[in-house]
Design a protein around this motif. Structure first.
Motif, PDB file in Angstrom:
ATOM      1  N   PRO A   1       1.076  -1.597   0.176  1.00 39.58           N
ATOM      2  CA  PRO A   1      -0.104   0.251   0.193  1.00 39.58           C
ATOM      3  C   PRO A   1       0.768   0.808   0.440  1.00 39.58           C
ATOM      4  O   PRO A   1       1.859   1.457   0.338  1.00 39.58           O
ATOM      5  N   GLY A   2       0.697   2.083  -0.523  1.00 40.77           N
ATOM      6  CA  GLY A   2       1.276   3.598  -1.197  1.00 40.77           C
ATOM      7  C   GLY A   2       0.628   4.694  -1.443  1.00 40.77           C
ATOM      8  O   GLY A   2      -0.636   3.986  -2.388  1.00 40.77           O
ATOM      9  N   ALA A   3       0.824   5.501  -2.032  1.00 37.72           N
ATOM     10  CA  ALA A   3       0.520   6.486  -2.435  1.00 37.72           C
ATOM     11  C   ALA A   3       1.082   7.285  -3.983  1.00 37.72           C
ATOM     12  O   ALA A   3       2.570   7.931  -4.011  1.00 37.72           O
ATOM     13  N   PRO A   4       1.473   6.027  -5.048  1.00 35.57           N
ATOM     14  CA  PRO A   4       2.256   6.006  -6.531  1.00 35.57           C
ATOM     15  C   PRO A   4       2.012   7.299  -7.062  1.00 35.57           C
ATOM     16  O   PRO A   4       0.588   8.114  -6.862  1.00 35.57           O
ATOM     17  N   LYS A   5       3.642   7.903  -7.664  1.00 35.15           N
ATOM     18  CA  LYS A   5       3.038   8.873  -8.641  1.00 35.15           C
ATOM     19  C   LYS A   5       2.839   8.488 -10.538  1.00 35.15           C
ATOM     20  O   LYS A   5       2.873   7.637 -11.091  1.00 35.15           O
ATOM     21  N   THR A   6       2.140   9.475 -10.844  1.00 35.24           N
ATOM     22  CA  THR A   6       1.584   9.299 -12.494  1.00 35.24           C
ATOM     23  C   THR A   6       3.153   8.296 -12.789  1.00 35.24           C
ATOM     24  O   THR A   6       2.511   7.323 -13.287  1.00 35.24           O
ATOM     25  N   GLY A   7       4.504   8.812 -12.488  1.00 34.34           N
ATOM     26  CA  GLY A   7       5.082   8.105 -14.138  1.00 34.34           C
ATOM     27  C   GLY A   7       6.073   6.786 -13.810  1.00 34.34           C
ATOM     28  O   GLY A   7       6.758   6.489 -14.144  1.00 34.34           O
ATOM     29  N   GLU A   8       5.482   6.410 -12.455  1.00 42.93           N
ATOM     30  CA  GLU A   8       6.495   5.210 -11.402  1.00 42.93           C
ATOM     31  C   GLU A   8       5.422   4.100 -11.948  1.00 42.93           C
ATOM     32  O   GLU A   8       4.103   3.856 -12.230  1.00 42.93           O
ATOM     33  N   SER A   9       6.072   2.840 -12.111  1.00 43.56           N
ATOM     34  CA  SER A   9       5.112   1.218 -11.971  1.00 43.56           C
ATOM     35  C   SER A   9       4.337   1.388 -10.617  1.00 43.56           C
ATOM     36  O   SER A   9       4.721   1.291  -9.318  1.00 43.56           O
ATOM     37  N   SER A  10       3.609   0.905 -10.612  1.00 47.65           N
ATOM     38  CA  SER A  10       1.984   0.748 -10.195  1.00 47.65           C
ATOM     39  C   SER A  10       1.043   0.405  -9.997  1.00 47.65           C
ATOM     40  O   SER A  10       0.603  -0.611 -10.925  1.00 47.65           O
ATOM     41  N   LEU A  11       0.056  -0.220  -8.648  1.00 48.31           N
ATOM     42  CA  LEU A  11      -1.301  -0.619  -9.160  1.00 48.31           C
ATOM     43  C   LEU A  11      -2.149   0.375  -8.686  1.00 48.31           C
ATOM     44  O   LEU A  11      -1.693   0.571  -8.023  1.00 48.31           O
TER      45      LEU A  11
END
Length: 366
Positions: A33-43
């Motif tokens: 769980p987290g707060a990914p940024k727009t350009g990052e790899s994420s779910l």
């Protein structure tokens, strides 16, 4: 923080050299769980999506206004996370009680377009086993949050490959469906900690002779463990210490956890040495529920390996040896179930054609 899979308990290729021909790398995504940024790899994070490009929508005919409010799903999880280790407040209980499945958007027709959920964004520079069409370095994954599509009445997955540098102004805000069919179709926002590991092919797809050799080897390990347990049991039976008693169930559970931790681990090819659990890219498919089934490209007939595996658990009791070193002392249940997704029987794979990534993908479930 990085995530590090512990070394496998046995160098299985040293025991069975033939397995060297059945090895493949996979990239475990280790979502947390987290707060990914727009350009990052994420779910479930914000996507690098062009402002001038239409957002994918579901046009299949099915009920779209009935289910759970997406805002309720996010609020429920936030309340549960904030209340971990304590009782719900009166306000939290009221909010949770008000969250019900029902007709929330009656004007949304069955044939109306429904924005798809943004599920994943993966960059090739972060995920070594991610390979797509030539020149593309970014994969974006969507699905419709209603499992009623096609003859199998399952979830509909959409893949979008692109070059990150071609994205100009990013779309904001990004569309979301107002209603979802099941809460378990909604991924929680997670940052990723990609890690490349080595896998070995599913047992049922190995040569029969090799399968038999592995089975005999496992039986030998069990016999050794049983012999050790017998010796320990004899020593324990000689003890005159009285049986323990516990004032609370929590004390009992704590004592049982200590006892389980002291039990010898029995090594198993399927659980410890073959296919890694959890969300991952590449690697092998496990067929532990149904047995092996062919997944071939509908256009060219080429066998299709898994591109992306969507899993309920980072690991389970049988596959606990795969739990990252950094998480071994963490009692947060989100380490084991970080995403909140449960599709099919718990695991879904997206298969793509290795000869042409633009050929239609296929899904398999376990």
């Amino acid at each position: 923080m990085t995530r590090t899979t512990p070394p496998r308990p046995v160098d299985i290729e040293a025991v069975f050299p033939a397995l060297a021909a059945h090895r493949r790398t996979a990239t475990r995504l280790h979502p947390r769980p987290g707060a990914p940024k727009t350009g990052e790899s994420s779910l479930a994070g914000p996507l690098l999506w062009p402002a001038d490009e239409p957002w994918p929508v579901c046009t299949a005919v099915h009920a779209k206004g009935t289910g759970h409010l997406l805002s309720d799903v996010h609020l429920r999880r936030r309340i549960q996370d904030e209340a971990r280790g304590r009782e719900y407040t009166d306000r939290e209980q009221l909010l949770l009680a008000a969250m019900r499945s029902g007709v929330h958007v009656p004007d949304l027709g069955e044939a109306d377009p429904l924005p798809l959920l943004a599920v994943a964004q993966l960059r090739t520079q972060d995920v070594p086993d991610l390979r797509g069409p030539d020149g593309c370095d970014l994969l974006q994954v969507f699905w419709c949050p209603f499992e009623v599509h096609g003859p199998d009445r399952t979830i509909d997955v959409v893949l979008k490959w692109r070059r990150a540098e071609d994205v100009g102004t990013v779309l904001t805000p990004q569309p979301q469906p107002p209603v979802v069919g099941r809460e378990e179709c909604v991924p929680s926002a997670c940052v990723l900690h990609p890690e490349q590991v080595v896998e070995h092919e599913y047992l049922g797809l190995l040569d029969e002779d090799l399968q038999e050799e592995i089975a005999e080897w496992e039986e030998g390990l069990l016999d050794e463990a049983d012999a050790e347990d017998g010796e320990d049991g004899a020593e324990a039976s000689d003890s005159s210490a009285p049986a323990a008693s516990y004032a609370t169930y929590e004390e009992y559970e704590a004592a049982m956890a200590v006892a389980r931790a002291e039990e010898p681990d029995v090594i198993d090819y399927m659980s410890d040495l073959s296919v890694a659990p959890g969300w991952k890219v590449g690697g092998y498919a496990s067929w532990h529920l149904t047995g092996p089934a062919p997944v071939d490209c509908a256009r060219c007939g080429t066998p299709m390996p898994p591109l992306l595996t969507v899993d309920t658990w980072e690991c389970d009791g049988a596959s606990r040896s795969w739990l990252p070193v950094e998480d071994r002392s963490d009692e947060d249940p989100r380490v084991i179930d970080p995403v909140g997704v449960y599709l099919g029987r718990g695991r879904m794979r997206v298969h793509t054609c290795p000869t042409d990534a633009t050929h239609p993908h296929r899904l398999s479930f376990q």
